[in-house]
Design an enzyme around this catalytic site. Structure first.
Site, PDB file in Angstrom:
ATOM      1  CE  LYS A 159      14.355   7.005  35.146  1.00 27.68           C
ATOM      2  NZ  LYS A 159      15.060   7.391  36.465  1.00 27.68           N
ATOM      3  CE  LYS A 170      31.910  15.535  33.263  1.00 24.99           C
ATOM      4  NZ  LYS A 170      31.780  14.185  32.384  1.00 24.99           N
ATOM      5  NE  ARG A 209      29.957   3.927  28.264  1.00 24.30           N
ATOM      6  CZ  ARG A 209      29.022   3.552  29.275  1.00 24.30           C
ATOM      7  NH1 ARG A 209      29.552   3.674  30.648  1.00 24.30           N
ATOM      8  NH2 ARG A 209      27.690   3.220  29.086  1.00 24.30           N
ATOM      9  CG  HIS A 269      42.001  42.213  29.962  1.00 28.44           C
ATOM     10  ND1 HIS A 269      42.996  41.180  30.192  1.00 28.44           N
ATOM     11  CD2 HIS A 269      42.114  43.404  31.152  1.00 28.44           C
ATOM     12  CE1 HIS A 269      43.850  41.828  31.351  1.00 28.44           C
ATOM     13  NE2 HIS A 269      43.284  42.847  31.676  1.00 28.44           N
TER      14      HIS A 269
END
Ligand code: NAI
Length: 459
Positions: free
Chosen positions: A38, A52, A264, A436
């Site tokens: 793909k 993630k 890998r 801040h």
């Protein structure tokens, strides 16, 4: 080569390959993109993006569990793995659709099937030979195993299968305390599994600054993630209930699953690179700083080239080659300025040299470092995360290494890499105003400290 089928043929549509295709097409080149699976490759389908998503689900689970700390009444009632997978797959599907649309809209020809390099300027896919003025090898990487270790996909798995798991295992042994090992350990612990990491080296994520590894280890200990460093794997036996792993020294550890995360390897076997006399080293393709192999007209990008195996390095190399082929004479990539992030809970992010590498390069007496504790940072207190910003500089010189630990610090690496890549001096960064309260302020504070004028830190 006036009658070549393409200006550039790219073998592999992962991060390196598709970035090269998109940029080359944008620059008016005729592009053929060969892919057996793909568009998007490892990163999109079985790497960065789905992992993630799992890590985000893990963060949500932790937030539910810890909600009381913030005065919020909520309860953690467990993980619905089908729901997690559908969220993760939805993210991947949307990005895949977007990428496919982009590739199409730029007029790139996608050639489906496994390509083989059959000539210096020829790739054969399913019996059809295609020619090009230039070829870019971008065939990516695969999850490596160890000799004698049989990945059965059931009890002994790699990250490929871990991403498709339809249940939360009761217990897992993670072999390898590198990036993949620590990210999965973090996810599974948050999902409720008993986790043990086995790492041969003396510390977790050993490529990072020692202080970052130590901080991660402290946090993992607190989270009751078991880990054994300096503990090489010896053998594994599949049992009725799972796996029994023997480590050097003879200890046996049992669990339901073994995740193998020992690095890998380059996917280059059987693709014809050897036959075309491409210079290789242990399966990797050797390329110079302009991504050229030893064979004229053949370039290589991404995980098959020795160096950091990161999607954003692949993107950068792919774009570089496209621009090179279009005659734009781009600047070679400075590999030392590539940012790195381990997205565990807490995260580690870094760019440049760690302290020991800087000491080696400049001499221990010629470097300085400061560490700013996130305990002094308002936003980190609000998020209830611990960690630090550590800066390393050459004495009287620019910052040569930036190291961050804490939840969400991966998002701060953008500013850090600008400072590093622009060879920023602490004195120049210190006056920059940071909003801040943000975690970004911690970067500003660390530079103030390095410039000799700490604000929310002791002098
Ligand atoms: P890695 O190289 O980061 O870690 C593998 C670990 O396995 C090393 O610490 C090594 O010492 C250990 N190991 C090797 N043999 C062992 C043995 N016999 N016994 C015990 N420990 C042993 O590789 P990993 O984690 O598999 O990741 C592969 C690549 O994918 C890395 O280059 C990484 O950069 C990339 N990646 C990047 C991510 C990110 O940027 N967030 C996420 C996931 C992967």
């Amino acid at each position: 080569m006036a009658d070549a089928d393409y200006d550039v043929l790219i073998l592999g549509a992962g991060s390196g390959g598709y970035a090269c295709a998109l940029r080359a097409a944008q620059l008016g080149l005729k592009v053929g993109l060969v892919e057996k699976d793909k568009l998007g490759g490892t990163c999109l389908h079985i790497g960065c993006v789905p992992t993630k998503a799992l890590l985000h689900a893990a963060e949500v689970a932790d937030s539910a569990r810890e909600s009381e700390q913030f005065g919020v009444r909520a309860s953690f009632d467990g993980i619905d793995m089908a729901g997690v997978n559908s969220y993760k797959d939805g993210v991947v599907a949307r990005l895949f659709k977007g990428l496919s649309g982009l590739v199409k809209s730029r007029g790139i020809t996608v050639i489906e099937g496994e390509g083989r390099l059959t000539g210096p300027r020829e790739v054969t896919v399913d019996g059809t030979a295609y020619t090009a003025k230039n070829v870019v090898l971008a065939s990516g990487s695969y999850a490596r195993s160890l000799p004698g270790l049989d990945i059965d996909g059931e009890r002994v798995i790699t990250s490929d299968q871990a991403l498709r798991l339809d249940r939360v295992p009761a217990s897992v042994i993670v072999l390898g305390g590198g990036v993949i090992g620590c990210e999965f350990a973090s996810v599974w612990k948050s999902f409720g599994a008993e986790v043990t990491i086995l790492e041969a080296l003396p510390r977790l994520v050993a490529v990072e600054d020692e202080a970052s590894s130590k901080a991660l280890e402290r946090a993992f200990r607190k989270r009751k993630i078991n880990f054994r460093t300096g503990t090489p794997f010896q053998s594994v036996k599949v049992t009725d209930s799972g796996v029994a792993v023997t480590v050097e020294g003879g200890d046996v550890i049992e669990a339901e699953l073994l995740l193998v995360a020992v690095g890998r390897g380059p996917s280059t076997d059987g693709l014809g690179y050897d036959e075309q006399s491409i210079t290789m080293d242990r399966g990797f393709v050797i390329a110079d700083e302009r991504c050229r192999t030893n064979v004229e007209g053949v370039y290589a990008v991404g995980d098959i080239v020795p160096g950091l195996q990161l999607a954003h390095r692949g993107f950068a190399q792919g774009i570089f080659v496209a621009e090179e082929l279009a005659g734009l004479e781009p600047q070679p990539i400075d590999e030392s300025g590539i940012p790195r992030v381990t997205y565990s809970h807490p995260e580690i992010a870094s760019v440049g040299l760690n302290e020991s590498a800087a000491a080696e390069k400049f001499g221990a007496d010629n470097i300085e470092s400061v560490t700013y504790d996130l305990g002094g940072n308002g936003k980190s207190q609000i998020l209830k995360t611990q960690g630090f910003v550590k800066l390393v500089r050459e004495k009287d010189g620019p910052v040569v290494g930036i190291h961050l630990v804490g939840d969400r610090v991966g998002e701060l690496i953008g500013e850090a890499q600008l400072i590093y890549n622009w060879e920023g001096y602490a004195e120049d960064v210190a006056p920059l105003i940071h909003a801040h309260p943000t975690q970004n302020e911690a970067l500003g504070e660390a530079h103030l400290a390095l410039a000799g004028k700490p604000l929310h830190a002791h002098s």
